[in-house]
Design an enzyme around this catalytic site. Structure first.
Site, PDB file in Angstrom:
ATOM      1  N   SER A  45       0.873  -1.415  -0.070  1.00 42.53           N
ATOM      2  CA  SER A  45      -0.063  -0.001   0.050  1.00 42.53           C
ATOM      3  C   SER A  45       0.700   1.293   0.014  1.00 42.53           C
ATOM      4  O   SER A  45       0.341   2.263  -0.345  1.00 42.53           O
ATOM      5  CB  SER A  45      -0.992  -0.029   1.121  1.00 42.53           C
ATOM      6  OG  SER A  45      -0.403   0.158   2.426  1.00 42.53           O
ATOM      7  N   LYS A  71       0.825   4.329   6.848  1.00 42.51           N
ATOM      8  CA  LYS A  71       0.084   5.298   5.758  1.00 42.51           C
ATOM      9  C   LYS A  71       0.723   6.814   5.698  1.00 42.51           C
ATOM     10  O   LYS A  71       1.218   7.052   6.779  1.00 42.51           O
ATOM     11  CB  LYS A  71      -1.468   5.227   5.830  1.00 42.51           C
ATOM     12  CG  LYS A  71      -2.016   3.880   6.135  1.00 42.51           C
ATOM     13  CD  LYS A  71      -1.927   3.196   4.766  1.00 42.51           C
ATOM     14  CE  LYS A  71      -2.503   2.009   4.669  1.00 42.51           C
ATOM     15  NZ  LYS A  71      -2.371   0.903   3.671  1.00 42.51           N
TER      16      LYS A  71
END
Length: 160
Positions: free
Chosen positions: A27, A65
Site C-alpha cells: 500500500s 500510511k
C-alpha cells in the site's frame, strides 16, 4: 551494572521514544516496499504528509500510511488533485502511478470529507491497492504509534 543500565535504556527508548516496524503489503509503494523495516519515532507532532504507523481499527495489525488530513481539515480529491482546506497540494510521491494511467483513468476516486476532532485522514501512496481512510474511516490519534523516520536497507535486514 553497565549491562543493566544499557538494558533499561534500550527498554525505555523502544517503549517511549522509537521502535522498529516491518512494512507488510504494497500500500505504500514506491515509498516503502513490502518487508522494508523502518524506525518509528514516538515523539513529536504529526504534520501533513508524514508517514505514520498506527493500530488498524479493523485488524490486529499495524498499518503504515501517509497523513493527508489533520483534525478539522476538509480534504477533497477532485480529478486526482488534492485540496486541503481549499488549497491545492502536489503529491510528488504519486507521479510513478499517475504516469501509468490510461486516458480518463483516475488514481484516486473523487472524495470530500471533514476530518473529525482527534482523528486523522490517511492514504496509502499506492492508492489503487491500499486499505486506508477511504475504507476504514478516519484514524483516532490515540491509535497512532508514531512517525516513520528511518528505513533500514537490505544489508540490515536481520536487526530484529
Amino acid at each position: 551494572m553497565a549491562l543493566v543500565c544499557a538494558l533499561v535504556f534500550v527498554f525505555l527508548c523502544r517503549n517511549f521514544i522509537f521502535t522498529p516496524v516491518k512494512v507488510v503489503g504494497q500500500s505504500m509503494q514506491p515509498t516503502y516496499e513490502n518487508q522494508d523495516r523502518v524506525i518509528v519515532s514516538k515523539i513529536g507532532h504529526i504534520k501533513h504528509f508524514d508517514t505514520i504507523v498506527f493500530h488498524s481499527p479493523i485488524e490486529k495489525e499495524d498499518y503504515i500510511k501517509r497523513v493527508i488530513g489533520l483534525p478539522a481539515d476538509t480534504i477533497e480529491i477532485q480529478d486526482d488533485t488534492l485540496y486541503i482546506n481549499g488549497q491545492k497540494y502536489e503529491e510528488p510521491y504519486l507521479q510513478q502511478y499517475k504516469s501509468q494511467l490510461l486516458p480518463n483513468q483516475k488514481l484516486t476516486e473523487n472524495i470530500k470529507i471533514k476530518v473529525p476532532k482527534d482523528h486523522i485522514f490517511v492514504l496509502g501512496d499506492n492508492r489503487q491497492n491500499s486499505m486506508d481512510s477511504r475504507q476504514i474511516g478516519c484514524i483516532s490519534e490515540k491509535a497512532v504509534i508514531g512517525k516513520a523516520i528511518f528505513r533500514f536497507y537490505p544489508f540490515m535486514e536481520n536487526y530484529e
